[in-house]
Design a protein around this motif. Structure first.
Motif, PDB file in Angstrom:
ATOM      1  N   ILE A 112     -58.628 -24.266  75.520  1.00 26.68           N
ATOM      2  CA  ILE A 112     -58.242 -24.228  74.106  1.00 26.68           C
ATOM      3  C   ILE A 112     -59.386 -24.739  73.231  1.00 26.68           C
ATOM      4  N   LEU A 113     -60.001 -25.843  73.632  1.00 26.35           N
ATOM      5  CA  LEU A 113     -61.091 -26.413  72.836  1.00 26.35           C
ATOM      6  C   LEU A 113     -62.324 -25.518  72.799  1.00 26.35           C
ATOM      7  N   ALA A 114     -62.448 -24.601  73.759  1.00 27.80           N
ATOM      8  CA  ALA A 114     -63.606 -23.712  73.813  1.00 27.80           C
ATOM      9  C   ALA A 114     -63.594 -22.656  72.707  1.00 27.80           C
ATOM     10  N   TYR A 115     -62.461 -22.469  72.020  1.00 25.61           N
ATOM     11  CA  TYR A 115     -62.374 -21.443  70.984  1.00 25.61           C
ATOM     12  C   TYR A 115     -63.251 -21.746  69.782  1.00 25.61           C
ATOM     13  N   ALA A 116     -63.314 -23.013  69.401  1.00 28.41           N
ATOM     14  CA  ALA A 116     -64.057 -23.346  68.184  1.00 28.41           C
ATOM     15  C   ALA A 116     -64.334 -24.842  68.128  1.00 28.41           C
ATOM     16  N   ASP A 117     -65.259 -25.210  67.263  1.00 28.73           N
ATOM     17  CA  ASP A 117     -65.626 -26.617  67.090  1.00 28.73           C
ATOM     18  C   ASP A 117     -64.708 -27.365  66.131  1.00 28.73           C
ATOM     19  N   ASP A 118     -63.832 -26.656  65.434  1.00 25.60           N
ATOM     20  CA  ASP A 118     -62.997 -27.314  64.431  1.00 25.60           C
ATOM     21  C   ASP A 118     -61.598 -27.678  64.936  1.00 25.60           C
ATOM     22  N   ILE A 119     -61.375 -27.642  66.232  1.00 21.40           N
ATOM     23  CA  ILE A 119     -60.073 -27.963  66.807  1.00 21.40           C
ATOM     24  C   ILE A 119     -59.990 -29.470  67.054  1.00 21.40           C
ATOM     25  N   LYS A 120     -58.895 -30.045  66.615  1.00 24.41           N
ATOM     26  CA  LYS A 120     -58.644 -31.477  66.787  1.00 24.41           C
ATOM     27  C   LYS A 120     -57.401 -31.675  67.649  1.00 24.41           C
ATOM     28  N   ILE A 121     -57.412 -32.750  68.430  1.00 28.19           N
ATOM     29  CA  ILE A 121     -56.255 -33.145  69.235  1.00 28.19           C
ATOM     30  C   ILE A 121     -55.727 -34.448  68.659  1.00 28.19           C
ATOM     31  N   GLN A 122     -54.408 -34.510  68.460  1.00 33.48           N
ATOM     32  CA  GLN A 122     -53.773 -35.738  67.982  1.00 33.48           C
ATOM     33  C   GLN A 122     -52.591 -36.038  68.891  1.00 33.48           C
ATOM     34  N   PRO A 123     -52.833 -36.727  70.025  1.00 35.39           N
ATOM     35  CA  PRO A 123     -51.775 -36.950  71.020  1.00 35.39           C
ATOM     36  C   PRO A 123     -50.521 -37.599  70.454  1.00 35.39           C
ATOM     37  N   CYS A 124     -49.391 -37.125  70.937  1.00 34.51           N
ATOM     38  CA  CYS A 124     -48.084 -37.692  70.626  1.00 34.51           C
ATOM     39  C   CYS A 124     -47.499 -38.221  71.937  1.00 34.51           C
ATOM     40  N   ARG A 125     -46.387 -38.903  71.857  1.00 31.34           N
ATOM     41  CA  ARG A 125     -45.787 -39.508  73.055  1.00 31.34           C
ATOM     42  C   ARG A 125     -45.317 -38.492  74.093  1.00 31.34           C
ATOM     43  N   THR A 126     -44.851 -37.319  73.655  1.00 30.93           N
ATOM     44  CA  THR A 126     -44.251 -36.375  74.600  1.00 30.93           C
ATOM     45  C   THR A 126     -44.985 -35.037  74.702  1.00 30.93           C
ATOM     46  N   TYR A 127     -45.956 -34.806  73.848  1.00 30.30           N
ATOM     47  CA  TYR A 127     -46.727 -33.571  73.913  1.00 30.30           C
ATOM     48  C   TYR A 127     -48.092 -33.787  73.263  1.00 30.30           C
ATOM     49  N   ILE A 128     -49.003 -32.860  73.547  1.00 26.29           N
ATOM     50  CA  ILE A 128     -50.350 -32.933  72.992  1.00 26.29           C
ATOM     51  C   ILE A 128     -50.536 -31.748  72.050  1.00 26.29           C
ATOM     52  N   VAL A 183     -55.153 -15.962  76.898  1.00 27.44           N
ATOM     53  CA  VAL A 183     -56.381 -16.126  76.110  1.00 27.44           C
ATOM     54  C   VAL A 183     -56.212 -15.474  74.734  1.00 27.44           C
ATOM     55  N   GLU A 184     -55.726 -14.251  74.720  1.00 29.33           N
ATOM     56  CA  GLU A 184     -55.539 -13.530  73.441  1.00 29.33           C
ATOM     57  C   GLU A 184     -54.471 -14.203  72.577  1.00 29.33           C
ATOM     58  N   ALA A 185     -53.393 -14.704  73.191  1.00 30.56           N
ATOM     59  CA  ALA A 185     -52.332 -15.355  72.409  1.00 30.56           C
ATOM     60  C   ALA A 185     -52.831 -16.658  71.792  1.00 30.56           C
ATOM     61  N   VAL A 186     -53.605 -17.445  72.530  1.00 35.39           N
ATOM     62  CA  VAL A 186     -54.144 -18.686  71.962  1.00 35.39           C
ATOM     63  C   VAL A 186     -55.091 -18.367  70.809  1.00 35.39           C
ATOM     64  N   GLN A 187     -55.908 -17.336  70.991  1.00 36.98           N
ATOM     65  CA  GLN A 187     -56.823 -16.939  69.906  1.00 36.98           C
ATOM     66  C   GLN A 187     -56.020 -16.488  68.675  1.00 36.98           C
ATOM     67  N   MET A 188     -54.939 -15.754  68.913  1.00 37.65           N
ATOM     68  CA  MET A 188     -54.088 -15.299  67.806  1.00 37.65           C
ATOM     69  C   MET A 188     -53.466 -16.490  67.084  1.00 37.65           C
ATOM     70  N   ALA A 189     -52.977 -17.478  67.841  1.00 29.84           N
ATOM     71  CA  ALA A 189     -52.386 -18.672  67.235  1.00 29.84           C
ATOM     72  C   ALA A 189     -53.443 -19.450  66.457  1.00 29.84           C
ATOM     73  N   TYR A 190     -54.631 -19.567  67.007  1.00 32.09           N
ATOM     74  CA  TYR A 190     -55.720 -20.251  66.306  1.00 32.09           C
ATOM     75  C   TYR A 190     -56.026 -19.547  64.973  1.00 32.09           C
ATOM     76  N   ASN A 191     -56.120 -18.226  65.019  1.00 32.80           N
ATOM     77  CA  ASN A 191     -56.409 -17.456  63.795  1.00 32.80           C
ATOM     78  C   ASN A 191     -55.252 -17.472  62.809  1.00 32.80           C
ATOM     79  N   ASN A 192     -54.037 -17.697  63.294  1.00 30.15           N
ATOM     80  CA  ASN A 192     -52.847 -17.740  62.449  1.00 30.15           C
ATOM     81  C   ASN A 192     -52.759 -19.028  61.636  1.00 30.15           C
ATOM     82  N   ASN A 193     -53.631 -19.962  61.903  1.00 41.70           N
ATOM     83  CA  ASN A 193     -53.578 -21.260  61.264  1.00 41.70           C
ATOM     84  C   ASN A 193     -54.862 -21.548  60.554  1.00 41.70           C
TER      85      ASN A 193
END
Length: 117
Positions: free
Chosen positions: A30-46, A107-117
């Motif tokens: 997921i992080l390989a798609y772009a440099d602007d992706i941030k992770i903000q961990p939560c207690r039950t999901y990432i 791979v295509e679905a993650v890219q689509m979700a990334y582009n959707n946001n």
């Protein structure tokens, strides 16, 4: 009261060798798609963010649950409707049982979700 250390949340969620391996693999992809992706961990999901949350990872009894914010007209047949696995933004999900499940459709679905946001 001390605030929890969010850096430990992934290790608490992905607490088996299988789930940790799947999480590390999916996170790297997921992080390989772009440099602007941030992770903000939560207690039950990432959650993964661009401008807004576009993907989440959490443990599932059968492996790893990947949730995505896909356009409403997506045609990703492998994904089922999500019942809000931690975020109302996530509208599609798939269970990944092994690294080999991470195919071109995902791979295509993650890219689509990334582009959707």
């Amino acid at each position: 009261m001390a605030l929890p250390n969010v850096d430990t949340f992934p290790d608490q969620i992905f607490d088996t060798p299988k789930s940790k391996t799947l999480y590390d693999f999916a996170k790297e992809n997921i992080l390989a798609y772009a440099d602007d992706i941030k992770i903000q961990p939560c207690r039950t999901y990432i959650p993964f963010y661009r401008r807004t949350q576009f993907a989440i990872l959490t443990k599932n009894k059968n492996g790893l649950l990947l949730g995505l914010n896909l356009p409403t007209d997506h045609t990703c047949e492998k994904f089922t409707r999500s019942s809000s696995k931690g975020s109302e933004r996530i509208n599609a999900q798939i269970i990944i049982q092994g690294i080999d499940d991470w195919d071109n459709d995902i791979v295509e679905a993650v890219q689509m979700a990334y582009n959707n946001n």
